[in-house]
Design a protein around this motif. Structure first.
Motif, PDB file in Angstrom:
ATOM      1  N   SER A  26      42.646  32.375  45.171  1.00 62.83           N
ATOM      2  CA  SER A  26      41.223  32.138  44.926  1.00 62.83           C
ATOM      3  C   SER A  26      40.816  32.848  43.635  1.00 62.83           C
ATOM      4  O   SER A  26      41.538  33.721  43.133  1.00 62.83           O
ATOM      5  N   LEU A  27      39.666  32.476  43.109  1.00 64.43           N
ATOM      6  CA  LEU A  27      39.143  33.180  41.928  1.00 64.43           C
ATOM      7  C   LEU A  27      38.894  34.653  42.240  1.00 64.43           C
ATOM      8  O   LEU A  27      39.078  35.519  41.383  1.00 64.43           O
ATOM      9  N   GLU A  28      38.517  34.950  43.485  1.00 66.32           N
ATOM     10  CA  GLU A  28      38.316  36.351  43.868  1.00 66.32           C
ATOM     11  C   GLU A  28      39.637  37.120  43.835  1.00 66.32           C
ATOM     12  O   GLU A  28      39.696  38.261  43.366  1.00 66.32           O
ATOM     13  N   GLN A  29      40.694  36.485  44.358  1.00 66.45           N
ATOM     14  CA  GLN A  29      42.004  37.151  44.309  1.00 66.45           C
ATOM     15  C   GLN A  29      42.443  37.384  42.870  1.00 66.45           C
ATOM     16  O   GLN A  29      42.993  38.434  42.534  1.00 66.45           O
ATOM     17  N   LEU A  30      42.212  36.377  42.036  1.00 65.43           N
ATOM     18  CA  LEU A  30      42.581  36.532  40.629  1.00 65.43           C
ATOM     19  C   LEU A  30      41.820  37.705  40.006  1.00 65.43           C
ATOM     20  O   LEU A  30      42.409  38.558  39.338  1.00 65.43           O
ATOM     21  N   ARG A  31      40.520  37.743  40.249  1.00 61.70           N
ATOM     22  CA  ARG A  31      39.694  38.833  39.711  1.00 61.70           C
ATOM     23  C   ARG A  31      40.212  40.194  40.191  1.00 61.70           C
ATOM     24  O   ARG A  31      40.409  41.116  39.390  1.00 61.70           O
ATOM     25  N   ASP A  32      40.458  40.286  41.495  1.00 60.25           N
ATOM     26  CA  ASP A  32      40.816  41.580  42.076  1.00 60.25           C
ATOM     27  C   ASP A  32      42.234  42.015  41.698  1.00 60.25           C
ATOM     28  O   ASP A  32      42.586  43.186  41.836  1.00 60.25           O
ATOM     29  N   THR A  33      43.041  41.084  41.257  1.00 62.85           N
ATOM     30  CA  THR A  33      44.392  41.422  40.793  1.00 62.85           C
ATOM     31  C   THR A  33      44.388  41.743  39.307  1.00 62.85           C
ATOM     32  O   THR A  33      44.950  42.746  38.867  1.00 62.85           O
ATOM     33  N   ALA A  34      43.741  40.875  38.520  1.00 59.63           N
ATOM     34  CA  ALA A  34      43.821  41.017  37.066  1.00 59.63           C
ATOM     35  C   ALA A  34      43.025  42.216  36.551  1.00 59.63           C
ATOM     36  O   ALA A  34      43.478  42.922  35.635  1.00 59.63           O
ATOM     37  N   LEU A  35      41.857  42.459  37.130  1.00 55.45           N
ATOM     38  CA  LEU A  35      40.985  43.485  36.551  1.00 55.45           C
ATOM     39  C   LEU A  35      41.584  44.891  36.646  1.00 55.45           C
ATOM     40  O   LEU A  35      41.634  45.605  35.630  1.00 55.45           O
ATOM     41  N   PRO A  36      42.075  45.309  37.825  1.00 56.68           N
ATOM     42  CA  PRO A  36      42.691  46.654  37.866  1.00 56.68           C
ATOM     43  C   PRO A  36      43.897  46.768  36.935  1.00 56.68           C
ATOM     44  O   PRO A  36      44.113  47.823  36.326  1.00 56.68           O
ATOM     45  N   LEU A  37      44.679  45.717  36.807  1.00 56.27           N
ATOM     46  CA  LEU A  37      45.822  45.768  35.892  1.00 56.27           C
ATOM     47  C   LEU A  37      45.342  45.896  34.444  1.00 56.27           C
ATOM     48  O   LEU A  37      45.890  46.670  33.660  1.00 56.27           O
ATOM     49  N   ALA A  38      44.319  45.142  34.082  1.00 50.44           N
ATOM     50  CA  ALA A  38      43.797  45.219  32.711  1.00 50.44           C
ATOM     51  C   ALA A  38      43.240  46.599  32.419  1.00 50.44           C
ATOM     52  O   ALA A  38      43.349  47.105  31.298  1.00 50.44           O
ATOM     53  N   ARG A  39      42.654  47.225  33.449  1.00 58.46           N
ATOM     54  CA  ARG A  39      42.037  48.542  33.227  1.00 58.46           C
ATOM     55  C   ARG A  39      43.065  49.649  32.998  1.00 58.46           C
ATOM     56  O   ARG A  39      42.716  50.737  32.549  1.00 58.46           O
ATOM     57  N   VAL A  40      44.324  49.387  33.317  1.00 56.28           N
ATOM     58  CA  VAL A  40      45.379  50.354  32.952  1.00 56.28           C
ATOM     59  C   VAL A  40      45.389  50.530  31.436  1.00 56.28           C
ATOM     60  O   VAL A  40      45.489  51.645  30.918  1.00 56.28           O
ATOM     61  N   ALA A  41      45.271  49.425  30.713  1.00 53.94           N
ATOM     62  CA  ALA A  41      45.322  49.480  29.248  1.00 53.94           C
ATOM     63  C   ALA A  41      43.944  49.689  28.638  1.00 53.94           C
ATOM     64  O   ALA A  41      43.832  50.227  27.532  1.00 53.94           O
ATOM     65  N   ASN A  42      42.902  49.263  29.340  1.00 53.87           N
ATOM     66  CA  ASN A  42      41.539  49.368  28.813  1.00 53.87           C
ATOM     67  C   ASN A  42      40.564  49.575  29.958  1.00 53.87           C
ATOM     68  O   ASN A  42      40.094  48.612  30.571  1.00 53.87           O
ATOM     69  N   PRO A  43      40.232  50.839  30.248  1.00 52.45           N
ATOM     70  CA  PRO A  43      39.390  51.143  31.413  1.00 52.45           C
ATOM     71  C   PRO A  43      38.021  50.488  31.362  1.00 52.45           C
ATOM     72  O   PRO A  43      37.364  50.353  32.395  1.00 52.45           O
ATOM     73  N   ALA A  44      37.595  50.032  30.171  1.00 50.99           N
ATOM     74  CA  ALA A  44      36.268  49.414  30.050  1.00 50.99           C
ATOM     75  C   ALA A  44      36.276  47.928  30.361  1.00 50.99           C
ATOM     76  O   ALA A  44      35.221  47.285  30.337  1.00 50.99           O
ATOM     77  N   CYS A  45      37.438  47.374  30.658  1.00 52.89           N
ATOM     78  CA  CYS A  45      37.532  45.920  30.821  1.00 52.89           C
ATOM     79  C   CYS A  45      36.602  45.394  31.927  1.00 52.89           C
ATOM     80  O   CYS A  45      36.448  46.033  32.972  1.00 52.89           O
ATOM     81  N   GLN A  46      35.988  44.243  31.670  1.00 52.26           N
ATOM     82  CA  GLN A  46      35.101  43.567  32.617  1.00 52.26           C
ATOM     83  C   GLN A  46      35.484  42.093  32.732  1.00 52.26           C
ATOM     84  O   GLN A  46      35.950  41.511  31.759  1.00 52.26           O
ATOM     85  N   VAL A  47      35.248  41.518  33.896  1.00 46.59           N
ATOM     86  CA  VAL A  47      35.321  40.063  34.017  1.00 46.59           C
ATOM     87  C   VAL A  47      33.945  39.510  33.640  1.00 46.59           C
ATOM     88  O   VAL A  47      32.943  39.917  34.222  1.00 46.59           O
TER      89      VAL A  47
END
Lengths: 333, 333
Positions: free
Chosen positions: A264-285
């Motif tokens: 689901s789009l929610e699963q995608l959000r909840d998977t991608a965002l924490p991973l992106a924040r490893v490299a950039n803590p400010a990342c937002q969807v």
């Protein structure tokens, strides 16, 4: 870096779809497309001026781009005569075919004799570094998909167009062969050696003005087991400040993987965002992009509205509606 | 596939650490190590019989393995004479150095003349497929780390040893150069082209008996931005049934990435497990492996005990304690 503008070679394309790389160039970088070259029996037409090689050179074209895909991605003998003549007339050649230009001894010999270049955009031409993870200036946006081929490139190109129209500073950063041919530059990420994937994305999106956005072409999906490693390198190498979630709602299973459901789009959000924040803590969807090509207008609009309410994010089909609202989301970032 | 057993070439290693690849082979596959070959001035000693090339051939050795690392990973001129003689005596050569054997024209010429093989284990020798995600029979275990170089290979090798001792069916599957030299086979994953990473891991861990465990050598970390794509390919291509969490508690920051903190074991679990379940919904985290080399015995035991209580998982340092409890966890799976 491929020299622009181009003469688009449509060869003996059996139908319009066979010329979709050329179509992409014409749609997204019309200023790169001086004209089209069609052989006898060509069934594709981009609506550009048909030109001979000599006419196109006179009109300023520097590179003949093979904008047509053959069955099997091979360089047809029927094309050879034109390609050799093009080199002799002073064109570089560029191709995204599996069959590499550089593997054709006659093309190599003529290119060398004429001092012209052969660009195989499937093959890296740079020794990329290993990623160092250092924060870069400027901002970056990455589209991540629930699956492969859900419209991530289209979304980034449409956002680029909308942002240019608004006078925002933006650059589309190509990571696949079509994107590279469209822009003349980029990283063929799926052909990069594993250790250097994230480094190639860092290389592609260097320091920039604080108010500049790189729109990085996404690849694969974190949920597609064949290509998820490539996607991960984009998420970490790209250091995105903003993620766009991309989805195609009518697909029965992950592309090429029967038995694998789309997340689901929610699963995608909840998977991608924490991973992106490893490299950039400010990342937002910041938004959602949906490919509704398989739906009627009513069904599409209703679906988009439903996602927007559910996710609380601007949700558009950039093909039906343009990407202005996604550009606005970056402007408001 | 590299022919075993080996004569281990220690060259002119300046110290014991310089021979750590050879040490790994001797520690984990003593049956592969017929003897050692040391040049004048060699400061490393594995405690194996010193042999001439002729003696080692007579004792059955088939491959001379360069088990020593030079500064810069180069093939020293001082070694050349021995390597050429070895080819002439009937040895294949195997190396994990950056400086490839195949890039040395004299070695290539002699190998060809003698009908011998040169194995550069940093370079893929197989055309791997694109991953298809199809479920394979047999079971697979993968160690995932909070960081690079926290002991994932050691953990898998120690588990292999413990499982063999218990009579369980297990195979260590190498994905890095040292692992490949130890076992004679594997995938140099960091050198595989992006699109084929997950497919190479599928290729490495094919269908097997239902009660057989592949112990897949982990690489990188999902939290290490330089290499996370490689790790992701292992998580999805490996389809692990069981994950081991690996950690080194004294590290001030991610290896080579100042400013990047290590994740907690909980973060690692909560990130890796959902991703692994995309490819294998039955996947479980079954244990924790901690490298406590930087801690006193008391501090180490107390730390391990704390993690075990906190995580509710068998927690060991396989170097201090062996990996029996992790093997038991797989036996109980």
């Amino acid at each position: 870096m491929i020299q622009t503008p181009y003469l688009l070679f449509l060869g003996d394309a059996p139908d319009q779809l066979g010329a979709k790389v050329a179509q992409g160039i014409k749609d997204w970088r019309p200023e790169h497309a001086v004209g089209q070259f069609r052989m006898d029996g060509c069934q594709a037409d981009l609506g550009l001026t048909d030109m001979t090689l000599t006419q196109a050179r006179a009109a300023g074209a520097k590179t003949l781009v093979i904008g047509v895909a053959n069955r099997g991605g091979v360089i047809s003998p029927a094309w050879k005569k034109v390609l050799v003549m093009a080199l002799e007339e002073g064109f570089d050649l560029a191709s995204g075919l599996h069959n590499l230009l550089r593997d054709e001894p006659d093309l190599v010999a003529v290119a060398e004799a004429c001092g012209r270049e052969l660009h195989d955009v499937r093959v890296p031409e740079v020794n990329y570094p290993i990623a160092n993870g250092v924060r870069r200036s400027g901002k970056r946006c990455l589209a991540v998909g629930t699956d492969c081929s859900v419209g991530k490139m289209y979304t980034a190109l449409a956002m680029d167009k909308a942002m240019q129209a608004k006078g925002m500073k933006a650059t589309f950063r190509a990571t696949g062969q079509t994107g590279i041919l469209i822009t003349g530059d980029g990283v063929p990420l799926d052909a990069v050696v594993a250790d250097f994937m994230a480094g190639s994305v860092e290389w592609l999106t260097p320091d920039n003005d604080d108010d500049h956005w790189d729109l990085i072409e996404g690849q694969g999906s974190l949920f597609h087991v064949s290509y998820s490693g490539v996607t991960m390198a984009l998420v970490h190498g790209g250091q995105p400040d903003a993620l766009i979630l991309s989805h195609e709602p009518t697909r029965p299973h992950m592309r090429g993987l029967p038995g694998y459901d789309l997340p689901s789009l929610e699963q995608l959000r909840d998977t991608a965002l924490p991973l992106a924040r490893v490299a950039n803590p400010a990342c937002q969807v910041v938004g959602v992009s949906v490919n509704t090509a398989g739906m009627s207008e009513d069904a599409a609009l209703s679906y988009l509205d439903g996602v927007e309410k559910r996710m609380g994010l601007p949700t558009v089909d950039p093909f039906r509606q343009g990407a202005e609202r996604l550009a606005d989301a970056l402007a408001a970032y």
